[in-house]
Design a protein around this motif. Structure first.
Motif, mmCIF file in Angstrom:
data_model
loop_
_atom_site.group_PDB
_atom_site.id
_atom_site.type_symbol
_atom_site.label_atom_id
_atom_site.label_comp_id
_atom_site.label_asym_id
_atom_site.label_seq_id
_atom_site.Cartn_x
_atom_site.Cartn_y
_atom_site.Cartn_z
ATOM 1 N N UNK A 299 0.800 -1.223 0.000
ATOM 2 C CA UNK A 299 0.000 0.000 0.000
ATOM 3 C C UNK A 299 0.834 1.276 0.000
ATOM 4 N N UNK A 300 2.129 1.146 -0.050
ATOM 5 C CA UNK A 300 2.997 2.319 -0.031
ATOM 6 C C UNK A 300 3.217 2.796 -1.461
ATOM 7 N N UNK A 301 2.627 3.915 -1.802
ATOM 8 C CA UNK A 301 2.716 4.420 -3.168
ATOM 9 C C UNK A 301 4.081 5.007 -3.501
ATOM 10 N N UNK A 302 4.911 5.235 -2.501
ATOM 11 C CA UNK A 302 6.227 5.813 -2.757
ATOM 12 C C UNK A 302 7.265 4.759 -3.128
ATOM 13 N N UNK A 303 6.955 3.493 -2.922
ATOM 14 C CA UNK A 303 7.891 2.443 -3.328
ATOM 15 C C UNK A 303 7.807 2.226 -4.831
ATOM 16 N N UNK A 304 8.933 1.925 -5.398
ATOM 17 C CA UNK A 304 8.977 1.731 -6.843
ATOM 18 C C UNK A 304 8.469 0.340 -7.200
ATOM 19 N N UNK A 305 8.174 0.173 -8.454
ATOM 20 C CA UNK A 305 7.743 -1.131 -8.947
ATOM 21 C C UNK A 305 8.842 -2.168 -8.732
ATOM 22 N N UNK A 306 10.090 -1.736 -8.840
ATOM 23 C CA UNK A 306 11.210 -2.649 -8.631
ATOM 24 C C UNK A 306 11.244 -3.156 -7.183
ATOM 25 N N UNK A 307 10.989 -2.276 -6.212
ATOM 26 C CA UNK A 307 10.930 -2.708 -4.806
ATOM 27 C C UNK A 307 9.853 -3.776 -4.629
ATOM 28 N N UNK A 308 8.713 -3.543 -5.214
ATOM 29 C CA UNK A 308 7.608 -4.507 -5.080
ATOM 30 C C UNK A 308 7.968 -5.845 -5.722
ATOM 31 N N UNK A 309 8.652 -5.792 -6.842
ATOM 32 C CA UNK A 309 9.075 -7.044 -7.495
ATOM 33 C C UNK A 309 10.054 -7.820 -6.617
ATOM 34 N N UNK A 310 10.969 -7.090 -5.988
ATOM 35 C CA UNK A 310 11.938 -7.743 -5.100
ATOM 36 C C UNK A 310 11.217 -8.402 -3.929
ATOM 37 N N UNK A 311 10.280 -7.691 -3.326
ATOM 38 C CA UNK A 311 9.543 -8.253 -2.192
ATOM 39 C C UNK A 311 8.751 -9.479 -2.624
ATOM 40 N N UNK A 312 8.118 -9.412 -3.772
ATOM 41 C CA UNK A 312 7.356 -10.579 -4.252
ATOM 42 C C UNK A 312 8.281 -11.758 -4.529
ATOM 43 N N UNK A 313 9.497 -11.501 -5.056
ATOM 44 C CA UNK A 313 10.415 -12.618 -5.291
ATOM 45 C C UNK A 313 10.873 -13.248 -3.996
ATOM 46 N N UNK A 314 11.096 -12.404 -2.968
ATOM 47 C CA UNK A 314 11.503 -12.937 -1.665
ATOM 48 C C UNK A 314 10.364 -13.763 -1.065
ATOM 49 N N UNK A 315 9.140 -13.270 -1.182
ATOM 50 C CA UNK A 315 7.988 -14.030 -0.680
ATOM 51 C C UNK A 315 7.876 -15.375 -1.398
#
Length: 85
Positions: free
Chosen positions: A54-70
């Protein structure tokens, strides 16, 4: 638990990835079942995902990294469960 797994779990207990109710018994020499450790890691991975989702300030790349870790955490959990259970 094998010797290699015990070493990895002990290193994990020294990190901040496990909550204290899981890490403290490991450091005391009385580790919980491996599945409880995996559950704690999966919950931690999901917390990270929920924090960034829900953090709009994070980049798409950050979200991709988090999803890969999950994804890696869940796959590791499944591999351990298949190996142990």
């Amino acid at each position: 638990m094998t010797i290699a797994q015990a070493r990895i779990v002990r290193l994990l207990a020294h990190s901040t990835l496990l909550p204290s109710y899981v890490a403290d018994p490991i450091l005391a020499g009385n580790p919980p079942p491996l599945i409880e450790i995996v559950d704690a890691l999966l919950i931690h991975a999901l917390d990270c995902e929920a924090t960034l989702a829900d953090n709009l300030q994070d980049t798409l790349n950050h979200r991709r990294i988090v999803r890969s870790v999950c994804t890696a955490a869940f796959l590791a959990g499944l591999a351990i469960e298949c190996d142990c259970g």
